[in-house]
Design a protein around this motif. Structure first.
Motif, mmCIF file in Angstrom:
data_model
loop_
_atom_site.group_PDB
_atom_site.id
_atom_site.type_symbol
_atom_site.label_atom_id
_atom_site.label_comp_id
_atom_site.label_asym_id
_atom_site.label_seq_id
_atom_site.Cartn_x
_atom_site.Cartn_y
_atom_site.Cartn_z
ATOM 1 N N GLN A 219 -6.159 3.345 -1.642
ATOM 2 C CA GLN A 219 -4.703 3.447 -1.839
ATOM 3 C C GLN A 219 -4.054 4.470 -0.919
ATOM 4 O OE1 GLN A 219 -2.899 6.205 -3.408
ATOM 5 N NE2 GLN A 219 -4.791 7.417 -3.443
ATOM 6 N N GLN A 220 -4.809 5.482 -0.488
ATOM 7 C CA GLN A 220 -4.200 6.484 0.392
ATOM 8 C C GLN A 220 -3.796 5.869 1.738
ATOM 9 O OE1 GLN A 220 -7.008 9.599 1.754
ATOM 10 N NE2 GLN A 220 -8.644 8.329 0.901
ATOM 11 N N TRP B 34 2.179 -0.783 2.667
ATOM 12 C CA TRP B 34 1.807 -2.190 2.407
ATOM 13 C C TRP B 34 0.368 -2.227 1.904
ATOM 14 C CZ3 TRP B 34 -1.677 -6.025 3.272
ATOM 15 C CH2 TRP B 34 -1.268 -7.356 3.126
ATOM 16 N N GLY B 35 0.129 -3.015 0.896
ATOM 17 C CA GLY B 35 -1.256 -3.139 0.434
ATOM 18 C C GLY B 35 -1.431 -4.263 -0.566
ATOM 19 N N ARG B 36 -2.675 -4.710 -0.645
ATOM 20 C CA ARG B 36 -3.055 -5.747 -1.611
ATOM 21 C C ARG B 36 -4.389 -5.334 -2.241
ATOM 22 N NH1 ARG B 36 1.501 -6.973 -0.528
ATOM 23 N NH2 ARG B 36 2.283 -8.947 0.317
ATOM 24 N N LEU C 299 1.539 1.595 -8.101
ATOM 25 C CA LEU C 299 1.549 1.451 -6.646
ATOM 26 C C LEU C 299 2.655 0.557 -6.104
ATOM 27 C CD1 LEU C 299 -2.313 1.140 -6.052
ATOM 28 C CD2 LEU C 299 -0.874 3.182 -5.794
ATOM 29 N N GLY C 300 3.354 -0.148 -6.984
ATOM 30 C CA GLY C 300 4.374 -1.093 -6.526
ATOM 31 C C GLY C 300 5.433 -0.479 -5.640
ATOM 32 N N ARG C 301 5.842 0.731 -5.951
ATOM 33 C CA ARG C 301 6.922 1.380 -5.174
ATOM 34 C C ARG C 301 6.504 1.679 -3.739
ATOM 35 N NH1 ARG C 301 7.928 6.651 -8.609
ATOM 36 N NH2 ARG C 301 7.555 5.091 -10.237
ATOM 37 N N PHE C 302 5.192 1.611 -3.487
ATOM 38 C CA PHE C 302 4.681 1.865 -2.139
ATOM 39 C C PHE C 302 4.386 0.578 -1.362
ATOM 40 C CE2 PHE C 302 3.342 5.402 -4.894
ATOM 41 C CZ PHE C 302 4.008 6.445 -4.270
ATOM 42 N N GLY C 303 4.829 -0.543 -1.903
ATOM 43 C CA GLY C 303 4.603 -1.813 -1.225
ATOM 44 C C GLY C 303 3.224 -2.395 -1.462
ATOM 45 N N VAL C 304 2.561 -1.913 -2.524
ATOM 46 C CA VAL C 304 1.194 -2.350 -2.834
ATOM 47 C C VAL C 304 1.212 -3.206 -4.092
ATOM 48 C CG1 VAL C 304 -1.162 -1.604 -3.351
ATOM 49 C CG2 VAL C 304 0.287 -0.216 -1.838
ATOM 50 N N THR C 305 0.622 -4.391 -4.012
ATOM 51 C CA THR C 305 0.472 -5.232 -5.192
ATOM 52 C C THR C 305 -0.973 -5.171 -5.689
ATOM 53 O OG1 THR C 305 -0.145 -7.261 -4.001
ATOM 54 C CG2 THR C 305 2.217 -6.846 -4.329
ATOM 55 N N ALA C 306 -1.151 -5.424 -6.984
ATOM 56 C CA ALA C 306 -2.491 -5.485 -7.573
ATOM 57 C C ALA C 306 -2.534 -6.673 -8.525
ATOM 58 C CB ALA C 306 -2.815 -4.200 -8.322
ATOM 59 N N GLY D 64 4.104 -10.951 -1.970
ATOM 60 C CA GLY D 64 4.570 -9.593 -2.212
ATOM 61 C C GLY D 64 5.357 -9.388 -3.491
ATOM 62 N N PHE D 65 5.807 -10.469 -4.139
ATOM 63 C CA PHE D 65 6.550 -10.348 -5.403
ATOM 64 C C PHE D 65 5.681 -10.745 -6.586
ATOM 65 C CE2 PHE D 65 10.425 -11.332 -8.118
ATOM 66 C CZ PHE D 65 10.902 -10.028 -8.122
ATOM 67 N N VAL D 66 4.392 -10.887 -6.342
ATOM 68 C CA VAL D 66 3.433 -11.229 -7.402
ATOM 69 C C VAL D 66 2.530 -10.021 -7.605
ATOM 70 C CG1 VAL D 66 1.604 -12.808 -8.131
ATOM 71 C CG2 VAL D 66 3.455 -13.640 -6.659
ATOM 72 N N SER D 67 2.628 -9.369 -8.754
ATOM 73 C CA SER D 67 1.817 -8.183 -8.994
ATOM 74 C C SER D 67 1.563 -8.011 -10.487
ATOM 75 C CB SER D 67 2.501 -6.926 -8.427
ATOM 76 O OG SER D 67 1.584 -5.856 -8.323
ATOM 77 N N GLY D 68 0.414 -7.445 -10.795
ATOM 78 C CA GLY D 68 0.035 -7.215 -12.188
ATOM 79 C C GLY D 68 -0.368 -8.469 -12.926
ATOM 80 N N GLN D 69 -0.725 -9.517 -12.175
ATOM 81 C CA GLN D 69 -1.037 -10.800 -12.798
ATOM 82 C C GLN D 69 -2.544 -11.042 -12.877
ATOM 83 O OE1 GLN D 69 1.658 -12.546 -14.120
ATOM 84 N NE2 GLN D 69 2.502 -10.581 -13.466
#
Length: 251
Positions: A124-125, A132-134, A170-177, A236-241
């Motif tokens: 994550q760092q 940006w991250g996935r 992490l969403g605010r940093f452009g990272v989805t999980a 990029g709009f799909v996260s926490g799923q």
């Protein structure tokens, strides 16, 4: 034109992980193949390189904090800052509760949950710095409960809660999980289960397919395809799923 990202796939020397590594390479990304055995990792990396991709094999015990830090640092130095992480590494130590040893419990938790935590914390760092991250975590239909898998079921359910929390943080940093929960996938692991219970793998797969709405068992490519989606720019709009890739509805 796909932006080339740097991906790390754990447990990628064979099975689902190896197929995910190949697919991400096909998608245009550089891939670090992580597994316990660096020689086995390197064979997958060499296959990717021979096909025109960029890849390295890295021997890492994902439950070891020092080795995780060293492995991820090596990826950053040799390929570039990693921004795609697939936490696929896993083991099974199946037994009924009254027969399950503490080491059976601890070893499964160490690889699945501690490993995903250490890898995600380290990667994550780079993701947050890049903006940006996935992160894609491998859960399982066993998260819903499975006889003889108190340890594995708990770990795979834990992966879902872990994923949702990463998405929030992490969403605010452009990272989805996101998480993928496979059903029956034909791999060395399911072949070992068939052997353990004393049936041929073909019979095991045939019996499993009869219980699956699409009437077939899954292949590693089915999971790799879903990882490809989650890792894409367009997701990029799909996260926490949590998506169950199991040939039919699960909840």
């Amino acid at each position: 034109m796909t932006t080339q990202r740097i991906a790390i796939v754990t447990g990628a020397a064979r099975g689902i992980g190896a197929q995910v590594a190949r697919r991400l390479a096909d998608d245009g990304h550089a891939v670090a193949v992580f597994d316990l055995d660096e020689a086995a990792c390197q064979s997958v990396a060499d296959e990717i390189t021979a096909a025109g991709g960029r890849a390295i094999g890295v021997g890492v015990d994902v439950s070891d904090e020092v080795k995780v830090e060293a492995g991820v640092s090596r990826v950053a130095a040799e390929l570039g800052p990693p921004t795609i992480l697939v936490n696929n590494a896993g083991i099974i130590r199946d037994n009924l509760l009254f027969k399950m040893s503490v080491s059976d419990w601890d070893s499964v938790m160490a690889v699945h949950l501690r490993g995903a935590f250490l890898m995600s914390r380290e990667v994550q760092q780079y993701q947050t710095k890049e903006g940006w991250g996935r992160i894609v975590n491998l859960s399982s239909t066993s998260a819903l409960g499975n006889r003889g898998q108190a340890n594995y079921s708990a770990a795979k359910a834990g992966m879902q809660g872990f994923t949702k929390t990463l998405a929030l943080e992490l969403g605010r940093f452009g990272v989805t999980a996101n998480a993928i929960a496979p059903g029956f996938i034909a791999t060395d692991m399911t072949a070992a289960t068939a052997e353990r219970i004393g049936v041929s793998f073909d019979d095991f797969k045939t019996a499993a397919a009869k219980e699956i709405p699409v009437q077939r068992v899954g292949e590693p490519a089915d999971i790799a395809h879903t990882v490809s989606f989650f890792a894409s720019e367009g997701a990029g709009f799909v996260s926490g799923q949590v998506i169950y890739v199991a040939g039919g509805p699960k909840a």
